[in-house]
Design a protein around this motif. Structure first.
Motif, PDB file in Angstrom:
ATOM      1  N   TYR A 199      35.591  43.802  39.885  1.00  0.00           N
ATOM      2  CA  TYR A 199      35.157  43.403  41.218  1.00  0.00           C
ATOM      3  C   TYR A 199      35.660  41.999  41.552  1.00  0.00           C
ATOM      4  CZ  TYR A 199      32.077  42.318  45.093  1.00  0.00           C
ATOM      5  OH  TYR A 199      31.594  41.948  46.310  1.00  0.00           O
ATOM      6  N   LEU A 200      35.563  41.088  40.598  1.00  0.00           N
ATOM      7  CA  LEU A 200      36.066  39.732  40.809  1.00  0.00           C
ATOM      8  C   LEU A 200      37.580  39.726  40.955  1.00  0.00           C
ATOM      9  CD1 LEU A 200      33.862  37.738  38.295  1.00  0.00           C
ATOM     10  CD2 LEU A 200      33.662  37.794  40.771  1.00  0.00           C
ATOM     11  N   PHE A 201      38.247  40.567  40.184  1.00  0.00           N
ATOM     12  CA  PHE A 201      39.706  40.674  40.263  1.00  0.00           C
ATOM     13  C   PHE A 201      40.119  41.209  41.631  1.00  0.00           C
ATOM     14  CE2 PHE A 201      43.751  42.855  39.151  1.00  0.00           C
ATOM     15  CZ  PHE A 201      44.461  41.723  38.803  1.00  0.00           C
ATOM     16  N   MET A 202      39.403  42.215  42.140  1.00  0.00           N
ATOM     17  CA  MET A 202      39.697  42.770  43.453  1.00  0.00           C
ATOM     18  C   MET A 202      39.472  41.721  44.537  1.00  0.00           C
ATOM     19  SD  MET A 202      38.057  46.119  45.317  1.00  0.00           S
ATOM     20  CE  MET A 202      36.389  45.537  45.136  1.00  0.00           C
ATOM     21  N   THR A 203      38.398  40.970  44.442  1.00  0.00           N
ATOM     22  CA  THR A 203      38.125  39.912  45.417  1.00  0.00           C
ATOM     23  C   THR A 203      39.195  38.832  45.367  1.00  0.00           C
ATOM     24  OG1 THR A 203      35.759  40.335  45.153  1.00  0.00           O
ATOM     25  CG2 THR A 203      36.382  38.274  46.202  1.00  0.00           C
ATOM     26  N   ALA A 204      39.634  38.473  44.165  1.00  0.00           N
ATOM     27  CA  ALA A 204      40.684  37.454  44.031  1.00  0.00           C
ATOM     28  C   ALA A 204      41.999  37.937  44.632  1.00  0.00           C
ATOM     29  CB  ALA A 204      40.875  37.090  42.562  1.00  0.00           C
ATOM     30  N   ILE A 205      42.353  39.191  44.411  1.00  0.00           N
ATOM     31  CA  ILE A 205      43.599  39.726  44.979  1.00  0.00           C
ATOM     32  C   ILE A 205      43.539  39.746  46.494  1.00  0.00           C
ATOM     33  CG2 ILE A 205      44.967  41.848  45.221  1.00  0.00           C
ATOM     34  CD1 ILE A 205      44.458  42.374  42.287  1.00  0.00           C
ATOM     35  N   LEU A 228      45.131  37.475  51.661  1.00  0.00           N
ATOM     36  CA  LEU A 228      44.750  36.984  52.990  1.00  0.00           C
ATOM     37  C   LEU A 228      45.261  35.562  53.229  1.00  0.00           C
ATOM     38  CD1 LEU A 228      41.076  38.217  53.460  1.00  0.00           C
ATOM     39  CD2 LEU A 228      43.071  38.915  54.754  1.00  0.00           C
ATOM     40  N   ILE A 229      45.139  34.708  52.228  1.00  0.00           N
ATOM     41  CA  ILE A 229      45.635  33.345  52.364  1.00  0.00           C
ATOM     42  C   ILE A 229      47.152  33.347  52.501  1.00  0.00           C
ATOM     43  CG2 ILE A 229      45.904  31.133  51.157  1.00  0.00           C
ATOM     44  CD1 ILE A 229      43.083  31.564  50.053  1.00  0.00           C
ATOM     45  N   GLY A 230      47.829  34.174  51.707  1.00  0.00           N
ATOM     46  CA  GLY A 230      49.293  34.248  51.785  1.00  0.00           C
ATOM     47  C   GLY A 230      49.778  34.717  53.143  1.00  0.00           C
ATOM     48  N   PHE A 258      31.908  44.388  50.812  1.00  0.00           N
ATOM     49  CA  PHE A 258      31.363  43.088  50.434  1.00  0.00           C
ATOM     50  C   PHE A 258      32.442  42.209  49.822  1.00  0.00           C
ATOM     51  CE2 PHE A 258      28.583  40.250  47.879  1.00  0.00           C
ATOM     52  CZ  PHE A 258      27.858  39.720  48.927  1.00  0.00           C
ATOM     53  N   SER A 259      33.328  42.810  49.046  1.00  0.00           N
ATOM     54  CA  SER A 259      34.449  42.065  48.466  1.00  0.00           C
ATOM     55  C   SER A 259      35.380  41.544  49.557  1.00  0.00           C
ATOM     56  CB  SER A 259      35.213  42.970  47.507  1.00  0.00           C
ATOM     57  OG  SER A 259      36.348  42.330  47.018  1.00  0.00           O
ATOM     58  N   ILE A 260      35.657  42.372  50.560  1.00  0.00           N
ATOM     59  CA  ILE A 260      36.502  41.939  51.677  1.00  0.00           C
ATOM     60  C   ILE A 260      35.818  40.818  52.452  1.00  0.00           C
ATOM     61  CG2 ILE A 260      37.520  42.664  53.872  1.00  0.00           C
ATOM     62  CD1 ILE A 260      37.932  45.429  52.630  1.00  0.00           C
ATOM     63  N   LEU A 261      34.508  40.905  52.620  1.00  0.00           N
ATOM     64  CA  LEU A 261      33.768  39.860  53.334  1.00  0.00           C
ATOM     65  C   LEU A 261      33.835  38.532  52.595  1.00  0.00           C
ATOM     66  CD1 LEU A 261      31.903  39.186  55.732  1.00  0.00           C
ATOM     67  CD2 LEU A 261      29.990  39.754  54.250  1.00  0.00           C
ATOM     68  N   ILE A 262      33.634  38.553  51.293  1.00  0.00           N
ATOM     69  CA  ILE A 262      33.719  37.321  50.498  1.00  0.00           C
ATOM     70  C   ILE A 262      35.123  36.733  50.565  1.00  0.00           C
ATOM     71  CG2 ILE A 262      33.637  36.415  48.139  1.00  0.00           C
ATOM     72  CD1 ILE A 262      31.339  38.355  47.626  1.00  0.00           C
ATOM     73  N   ALA A 263      36.133  37.592  50.440  1.00  0.00           N
ATOM     74  CA  ALA A 263      37.517  37.121  50.492  1.00  0.00           C
ATOM     75  C   ALA A 263      37.851  36.542  51.861  1.00  0.00           C
ATOM     76  CB  ALA A 263      38.477  38.264  50.163  1.00  0.00           C
ATOM     77  N   SER A 264      37.342  37.140  52.920  1.00  0.00           N
ATOM     78  CA  SER A 264      37.600  36.632  54.271  1.00  0.00           C
ATOM     79  C   SER A 264      36.951  35.279  54.499  1.00  0.00           C
ATOM     80  CB  SER A 264      37.080  37.622  55.310  1.00  0.00           C
ATOM     81  OG  SER A 264      37.723  38.845  55.201  1.00  0.00           O
ATOM     82  N   SER A 266      39.006  32.711  52.483  1.00  0.00           N
ATOM     83  CA  SER A 266      40.298  32.413  53.111  1.00  0.00           C
ATOM     84  C   SER A 266      40.116  31.661  54.427  1.00  0.00           C
ATOM     85  CB  SER A 266      41.112  33.685  53.313  1.00  0.00           C
ATOM     86  OG  SER A 266      40.495  34.533  54.243  1.00  0.00           O
ATOM     87  N   SER A 267      39.047  31.937  55.157  1.00  0.00           N
ATOM     88  CA  SER A 267      38.779  31.180  56.382  1.00  0.00           C
ATOM     89  C   SER A 267      38.506  29.717  56.076  1.00  0.00           C
ATOM     90  CB  SER A 267      37.583  31.771  57.134  1.00  0.00           C
ATOM     91  OG  SER A 267      37.884  33.019  57.645  1.00  0.00           O
ATOM     92  N   ILE A 268      37.747  29.460  55.036  1.00  0.00           N
ATOM     93  CA  ILE A 268      37.458  28.078  54.639  1.00  0.00           C
ATOM     94  C   ILE A 268      38.737  27.372  54.207  1.00  0.00           C
ATOM     95  CG2 ILE A 268      36.279  26.664  52.906  1.00  0.00           C
ATOM     96  CD1 ILE A 268      33.972  28.721  53.034  1.00  0.00           C
TER      97      ILE A 268
END
Length: 86
Positions: free
Chosen positions: A3-9, A14-16, A63-69, A72-74
């Protein structure tokens, strides 16, 4: 761990993509991360309708997409703020 790996990817991608859009002087990079936040909220609502194990899986992905978003927004907001300071 996965789950953490998926969120990191998702965060790195998103940042890239946002950085690529920022270098092309596109204003779409301001909307890119909030768009994914909206998609994750819609997926979360859909997961409640699906129910069962499939719903739990969709909820975890959303939830993983929400955390990643949010991350990346920050990062993009901080990057834009630092460029204005210089």
């Amino acid at each position: 761990m996965s789950y953490l790996f998926m969120t990191a990817i998702i965060t790195v991608s998103l940042i890239g993509i946002s950085l690529i859009l920022q270098k092309n002087d596109s204003k779409f990079y301001y909307v890119f991360s909030p768009l994914f936040m909206l998609v994750s909220i819609v997926l979360l609502l859909i997961s409640f309708l699906v129910g069962g194990w499939e719903g739990i899986g969709i909820g975890a992905i959303s939830f993983s997409i929400l955390i990643a978003s949010v991350i990346s927004s920050i990062v993009m907001w901080t990057s834009a703020l630092l460029k204005r300071i210089k």
